[in-house]
Write an enzyme that holds these catalytic residues in place. Structure first.
Site, PDB file in Angstrom:
ATOM      1  N   ASP A   1      -3.405   4.349  -5.825  1.00  9.09           N
ATOM      2  CA  ASP A   1      -2.222   3.549  -5.484  1.00  9.09           C
ATOM      3  C   ASP A   1      -2.454   2.095  -5.869  1.00  9.09           C
ATOM      4  O   ASP A   1      -3.198   1.814  -6.813  1.00  9.09           O
ATOM      5  CB  ASP A   1      -1.916   3.698  -3.991  1.00  9.09           C
ATOM      6  CG  ASP A   1      -0.432   3.795  -3.718  1.00  9.09           C
ATOM      7  OD1 ASP A   1       0.264   2.779  -3.876  1.00  9.09           O
ATOM      8  OD2 ASP A   1       0.038   4.880  -3.350  1.00  9.09           O
TER       9      ASP A   1
ATOM     10  N   SER B   1       7.157   9.153  -2.366  1.00 12.15           N
ATOM     11  CA  SER B   1       5.860   8.508  -2.163  1.00 12.15           C
ATOM     12  C   SER B   1       5.406   8.634  -0.724  1.00 12.15           C
ATOM     13  O   SER B   1       4.220   8.688  -0.438  1.00 12.15           O
ATOM     14  CB  SER B   1       5.952   7.016  -2.501  1.00 12.15           C
ATOM     15  OG  SER B   1       5.798   6.787  -3.868  1.00 12.15           O
TER      16      SER B   1
ATOM     17  N   HIS C   1       2.587  -1.072  -1.292  1.00 14.05           N
ATOM     18  CA  HIS C   1       2.822   0.369  -1.392  1.00 14.05           C
ATOM     19  C   HIS C   1       1.596   1.176  -0.971  1.00 14.05           C
ATOM     20  O   HIS C   1       1.688   2.122  -0.179  1.00 14.05           O
ATOM     21  CB  HIS C   1       3.226   0.702  -2.830  1.00 14.05           C
ATOM     22  CG  HIS C   1       3.602   2.129  -3.065  1.00 14.05           C
ATOM     23  ND1 HIS C   1       2.700   3.092  -3.405  1.00 14.05           N
ATOM     24  CD2 HIS C   1       4.812   2.739  -3.019  1.00 14.05           C
ATOM     25  CE1 HIS C   1       3.324   4.251  -3.572  1.00 14.05           C
ATOM     26  NE2 HIS C   1       4.616   4.063  -3.344  1.00 14.05           N
TER      27      HIS C   1
END
Length: 793
Positions: free
Chosen positions: A150, A370, A188
């Protein structure tokens, strides 16, 4: 920071906005303004006019993916300060159901309820908890590593001071090309990491596998653009395997549907990633990919990779997202051709998202596939910590097999194998069994038919462990049941046996001549015996408890082999005749209609059985004596306890020899003495082993008539064995390779079979219809237990 928004519009097909929760110590919010709602809706429909150009540019530059992320507009208040550490809370017996785990911290992450995570925790902690063998945090990811590819991870939960456990030595920053864990400058990666492993500490929110350790692979920059090349992504797979991180979460992909590529296309685009992935799966690793946010009928390239590449499907999972209503989210791709390896998980709704950690130490609400993918990656880790003997690939299969396929989830083209259900995945599948071999993969016996019924006091005397390891029939996943599911105790029921015995014996059952050659005796509720006299020989039949003794008396046999006289419900046939000065007898017994508890005082602890006995008797004026021989099998309690299933003793046989003597002291007084040795062999080779042993039985009885209507009798009987013992080996622990650890308990035969009984009895006949029969008995049996009882009828 305003230029960042334009870059992210290219890099994220569904946009990128977050709402960071406020904290008691305020942190600076991102500079990015929220996206225009019309632009957001267009992105959800896959109408971003830059997406095709962006993909071509990324591939040309060696960039192979984008994040499958959506933005939310819902923010919650921040966590409280003064949080505890990330260690598991102490085990408390106050937890009595899954609801006990549904704390405010649990509820803050709405996805946990959709996957029944609280049932997983309860199953791992308490319902199947051994009290000794597995870790108290089973079912929480303890001891398991998950690789997260990520934007990096900021592991600190600012409102509590707790941190996600990171294996820094195994981590790598591919954006800056340096080893070690990397900070998250996009948010994220921290959000995804929080969904997986945010600490459970009573504040903020918790991850599904909150005790797991993460390996931080930073593959995307602050714009969310994947900077890792094909070679670097291949290196990431190898590093994950070498570090023992056999789960890797990928909340990114190239958005083009997998069906748009040929096998040659895929091999040309990501050859090194394909080869490294095959190797990773070959080692037992599981690769989890978000299906993509294009609202398409097919998954994106990476989640659908096994469609065009062989050797990947056994370790591959694609994940679609459901929204807050439980339906496929408007932005999510469907499973399509990946249905066989596709699952649904919570991804959040565009208007609310899912609440998780953010890179500034606060919390954010985001939505997208996600967010769905980490639920699946964390579920594998949580189940692996509960089922240590199952491989990661088996855990993957378990998630697919136990997923909820009810209702709308039955549409495989949309939801694949269904919505993950951790209540089902963490419970036995296909029934449970007791492992009887050295390994969980070996022989088993059904739980339903496995039991031991001990004499009263035995379980406490043996100090048996409170739990027994069992495995399910699907994958041999381990669980633990309370020992009292298998082991029970039977009270001696001495008074009931006295009452039954008082209905027989002296003045108890009168023999009546019902025909010139036929005699019959009846003990109400106990037994019946019928004998026929044919001059040179006699034949007889009896039915019921203690009927053999009544039958033997009618045939003129002073004593019967104890091995052949069951003393419980049985059917007996007998023969007796004279040969010169000898009385010869044969008696055969068969078990009755149903096995019963002993119903007469002289019943053996070995219970009912099939037997054949022979008697050679010589009678004198005052003394009779003789020999007995008997064979028997099919014992109800071969070693003095009732056993079945995994603990079963079977194919039991015994051979006995004995002597007896009866002597009349005076006309009104008889003395009887006997001694018998029976050698037993029993096959018991599962959880119970039973070596051969010998039972010795010595009896001494006296009876005297106190007038024509009164009889006083007394008896002493002792049964004992040698030093031999059965061995009960209870499964308790299980290792990663499935090896079973057992605790052995020695069961001395003398405690299981041995017994000393002293009894006194008085019979008085007032009239033909009225009689008094009273008895006092003291009995001492296994493990020092004793009981005294008195009865009268």
């Amino acid at each position: 920071m305003r230029s960042k928004t334009a870059v992210l519009t290219l890099a994220f097909t569904t946009g990128f906005t977050v709402n960071v929760a406020a904290q008691e110590a305020p942190l600076k919010a991102p500079d990015d303004p929220p996206r225009d709602s019309s632009q957001e809706r267009a992105a959800e429909r896959g109408e971003d006019r830059h997406s095709v150009v962006a993909e071509a540019s990324l591939i040309a530059a060696g960039i192979v993916g984008i994040f499958a992320l959506g933005g939310g507009s819902h923010g919650d208040s921040g966590g409280k300060s003064g949080g505890t550490s990330a260690s598991a809370p102490p085990r408390s017996l106050a937890y009595t159901s899954a609801a006990d785990f549904q704390t405010p911290e649990y509820d803050a992450q709405a996805g946990l309820r959709w996957v029944n995570a609280s049932s997983l925790y309860y199953n791992g902690y308490y319902r199947w908890y051994t009290g000794a063998a597995p870790d108290a945090a089973a079912g929480t990811g303890v001891g398991v590593k998950i690789a997260v590819a990520d934007t990096g991870i900021n592991p600190r939960e600012g409102s509590t001071g707790s941190t996600i456990a990171i294996d820094g030595a195994a981590s790598y920053d591919y954006v800056n090309n340096r080893p070690g864990a990397a900070a998250d400058d996009a948010g994220h990666g921290s959000h995804v990491a929080g969904l997986i492993a945010a600490p459970r500490n009573g504040a903020g929110m918790q991850g599904l596998a909150y005790n797991a350790t993460l390996v931080d692979f930073k593959v995307a920059d602050s714009r969310g653009v994947i900077m890792a090349s094909d070679a670097q992504l291949a290196d990431m797979m190898r590093r994950a395997g070498d570090a023992g991180a056999m789960i890797i979460n990928n909340s990114w992909n190239v958005p083009t549907p997998i069906t748009s590529y040929t096998a040659q296309d895929l091999q040309g685009l990501v050859p090194q990633l394909i080869e490294a992935s095959r190797s990773y799966v070959g080692k037992g690793g599981v690769v989890v990919f978000a299906a993509g946010n294009g609202a398409g009928a097919q998954p994106a390239m990476q989640p659908g990779l096994p469609y065009g590449v062989s050797g990947l499907e056994p370790g591959w999972l694609a994940v679609v997202a459901i929204d807050g209503s439980g339906k496929l989210a408007s932005y999510s791709n469907r499973c399509g051709v990946a249905a066989a390896w596709c699952l649904a998980a919570p991804g959040g709704s565009p208007d609310s998202g899912l609440y998780s950690m953010y890179n500034n130490g606060g919390y954010a609400s985001m939505y997208g596939t996600s967010m769905a993918a980490p639920h699946v990656a964390a579920a594998i880790a949580a189940l692996k910590s509960m089922f240590v003997n199952l491989s990661y690939l088996q855990i993957r299969e378990r998630l697919l097999y136990t997923a909820n396929r009810g209702g709308a989830y039955a549409d495989a083209s949309t939801y694949g194998q269904g919505l993950i259900d951790l209540a089902a995945a963490s419970s036995p599948v296909g029934g449970i069994a007791v492992p009887t071999g050295a390994s969980a993969s070996g022989a088993t016996a059904p739980v339903a038919g496995s039991a031991i019924v001990f004499q009263a006091g035995t379980v406490q005397a043996l100090r048996l462990q409170p739990w027994v390891l069992v495995v399910d029939n699907y994958q041999r996943a381990p669980f633990w049941l309370p020992a009292d599911s298998f082991f029970h105790e039977s009270a001696p029921r001495l008074v009931e046996r006295q009452w039954a015995s008082l209905r027989s014996g002296p003045l108890g059952a009168r023999v009546e001549r019902i025909a010139p050659r036929l005699s019959f005796s009846h003990s109400a509720g106990l037994n019946n015996a019928l004998a026929a006299d044919f001059g040179t020989y006699r034949l007889g039949f009896s039915h019921g408890a203690g009927g053999e003794a009544a039958l033997g008396a009618q045939l003129g046999l002073v004593s019967l082999p104890r091995l052949a006289a069951a003393g419980t419900d049985s059917i007996a046939l007998a023969y007796a005749s004279n040969f010169r000065s000898l009385r010869l007898g044969l008696i055969g017994t068969l078990p009755g209609v149903a096995a019963t508890e002993p119903r007469t005082l002289d019943a053996s602890a070995l219970g009912n059985r099939r037997a054949l006995g022979a008697i050679v008797q010589r009678a004198g004026a005052r003394t009779s004596y003789g020999l007995t021989l008997a064979v028997a099998d099919q014992f109800e309690r071969p070693i003095g306890i009732a056993t079945s299933g995994a603990f079963g003793a079977r194919e039991s046989q015994a051979l006995s020899t004995g002597v007896f003597v009866q002597h009349r002291l005076v006309a009104s007084t008889l003395l009887d003495a006997s001694f018998e040795v029976a050698r037993h062999r029993t096959q018991a080779d599962l959880a119970l082993s039973a070596p051969a042993f010998a039972t010795h039985t010595a009896s001494l009885a006296a009876r005297t008539d106190l007038g024509s209507k009164t009889t006083l009798s007394a008896g002493l009987q002792r049964e004992w064995t040698g030093s031999e013992a059965a061995l009960l080996q209870l499964p308790l622990t299980i290792g990663e390779s499935g090896e079973i650890g057992r605790v052995a308990y020695r069961l001395p035969y003398d405690d299981l079979v041995g017994r000393t009984t002293l009894s006194v009895r008085l019979d008085h006949q007032f009239s033909k219809q009225i009689a008094l029969r009273a008895g006092l008995t003291h009995e001492r049996y296994g493990f020092g237990m004793a009981i005294t009882g008195a009865a009268a009828i």
